[in-house]
Scaffold this active site. Sequence first.
Site, PDB file in Angstrom:
ATOM      1  CB  CYS A  50      -0.931   0.016   1.207  1.00  0.00           C
ATOM      2  SG  CYS A  50      -0.085   0.020   2.797  1.00  0.00           S
ATOM      3  CG  ASN A  51       3.679   1.882   2.676  1.00  0.00           C
ATOM      4  OD1 ASN A  51       4.396   0.973   2.269  1.00  0.00           O
ATOM      5  ND2 ASN A  51       3.327   2.000   3.945  1.00  0.00           N
ATOM      6  NE  ARG A  52       7.946  -0.568   1.427  1.00  0.00           N
ATOM      7  CZ  ARG A  52       8.898   0.310   1.756  1.00  0.00           C
ATOM      8  NH1 ARG A  52       9.892   0.563   0.911  1.00  0.00           N
ATOM      9  NH2 ARG A  52       8.878   0.924   2.920  1.00  0.00           N
ATOM     10  CB  SER A 109       7.523   0.313   7.767  1.00  0.00           C
ATOM     11  OG  SER A 109       7.855  -0.961   7.281  1.00  0.00           O
ATOM     12  CD  GLN A 116       0.251  -4.998   6.471  1.00  0.00           C
ATOM     13  OE1 GLN A 116       0.286  -3.885   6.986  1.00  0.00           O
ATOM     14  NE2 GLN A 116      -0.687  -5.358   5.615  1.00  0.00           N
ATOM     15  CD  GLN A 120       2.907  -5.502   3.085  1.00  0.00           C
ATOM     16  OE1 GLN A 120       3.947  -4.901   3.336  1.00  0.00           O
ATOM     17  NE2 GLN A 120       1.729  -4.896   3.101  1.00  0.00           N
ATOM     18  N   GLY A 189     -13.009  -5.785   2.551  1.00  0.00           N
ATOM     19  CA  GLY A 189     -11.848  -6.502   2.048  1.00  0.00           C
ATOM     20  C   GLY A 189     -11.510  -7.666   2.960  1.00  0.00           C
ATOM     21  CG  MET A 193      -4.555  -3.158   5.494  1.00  0.00           C
ATOM     22  SD  MET A 193      -3.204  -2.678   6.585  1.00  0.00           S
ATOM     23  CE  MET A 193      -2.148  -1.832   5.414  1.00  0.00           C
TER      24      MET A 193
END
Length: 455
Positions: A50-52, A109, A116, A120, A189, A193
Amino acid sequence: MSVLVVGLSHRSAPIDLLERVVLDAEGARGLATRLRAGEHVEEVLVLSTCNRLEVVVEAATFHGALEQIGVALGEISGLGAEELATHLFVHFDDRAVCHLFELACGLDSMAVGESQVLGQLRDALARAQRYGHLGPSLNPLVQQALRVGKRAHAETAIDDVSRSLVTLGLDRARSVLGELGGARTVVLGAGAMSGLAVATLVREGVTDLVVVNRTPERAARLAAQHGMRSAGWSELAEEVASADLVLTCTGAVGHVLDAATLARGRAGTGRDEQPVVLLDLALPRDVAAEAAELPGVHLWGLAELQQEASGASAEDAPDAEAGPVRAVRELVTSEVASHLTERHTARLGPTLAALRSSAARVVDAEMARLDQRLPHLPEDERAEVRHTVRRVVDKLLHTPTTRVKQLQAGREPADYAHALRELFDLDSREVATVSTPPLGVADSVSEITGEVGRR
């Protein structure tokens, strides 16, 4: 060939740009397949969260691989090369190894120390292994990164520092709703996450929680793990309309919740003035930005949480660096040094094997001359002479080859392989092709070089 890492993350690019490059599992596979087919990339792993979005490759050529990756990322994002370059980070060789280890430990992170990313990275490794994108370089390197990450969480107090995106979001929710135990909660979802979110919410004491997902079976499975209920996608609007807290991370392309749908649902339940917190942890965003303009609606996404996480990290940096974060950095430094030592030593393998091969040829040539001069020498005596000559060669080579391995593993290793090739006039083409030692000297090579032939 060397390890190259190219990517974008919350540290180098704004959230709206990350939205444009985020990839699902199939997209990550497609990107890896495309890069692996190029002439400059030997192995590849794609990590998309979600951020990379990071691409890790074993590069045949640095500039060729960098251009290949840049073109692919440019096409995904729709950005020109110059604009994209301002947001890309590039790590090469030793620094790339260090980055992977820091990443696995959660030091890179948004919420420092979160665990988390380990899952991943593990998923990305499994996908790359499944589709044959990895080989003898990246496969052990990424596995070692995972081991380092596990050690960081097991042997240090980094978990006390880490605050995941979910935790940061729930802090925001508490500022509006108070204690969350009685909050009616909806999780959209059923991925990694969402699973983390449900587990965290249950620990917070939430008892009224429903999981909504496009695939009902996945929603039911996640909900059942925590004794909660699930609902189908067609019930999304109804469930959200009566919720106090909505946490969403679906991985969908496009909004799954818009302002009009939310407004109608809230009005229908008489909650149009009641406070509701929407935590949107998805990239691209699941919730339309206009929803934040509705009465009583508090919407926070990754951009806001990123800002808060960055601010907290800056404020807490002195204490953190003196405690768990410092301990993890020391662990990473030690592990990187160990990895580089092993890699430098392994690079000697082909040269040492070629040296032994050259020595074996000298022995064979001299024995051939002996056969011509003493054709009637009994076979048992001939075998004893051959054995003696080989032992002399082995003893002469043992000390310098052992010493060169020690020197190569030093803090600042020089290119001792090159020195050996020059001193013994070894053919560089033979060094490149040697994979196993010749018959008769296998035991010596195994003793001295250990892992010869594996790389």
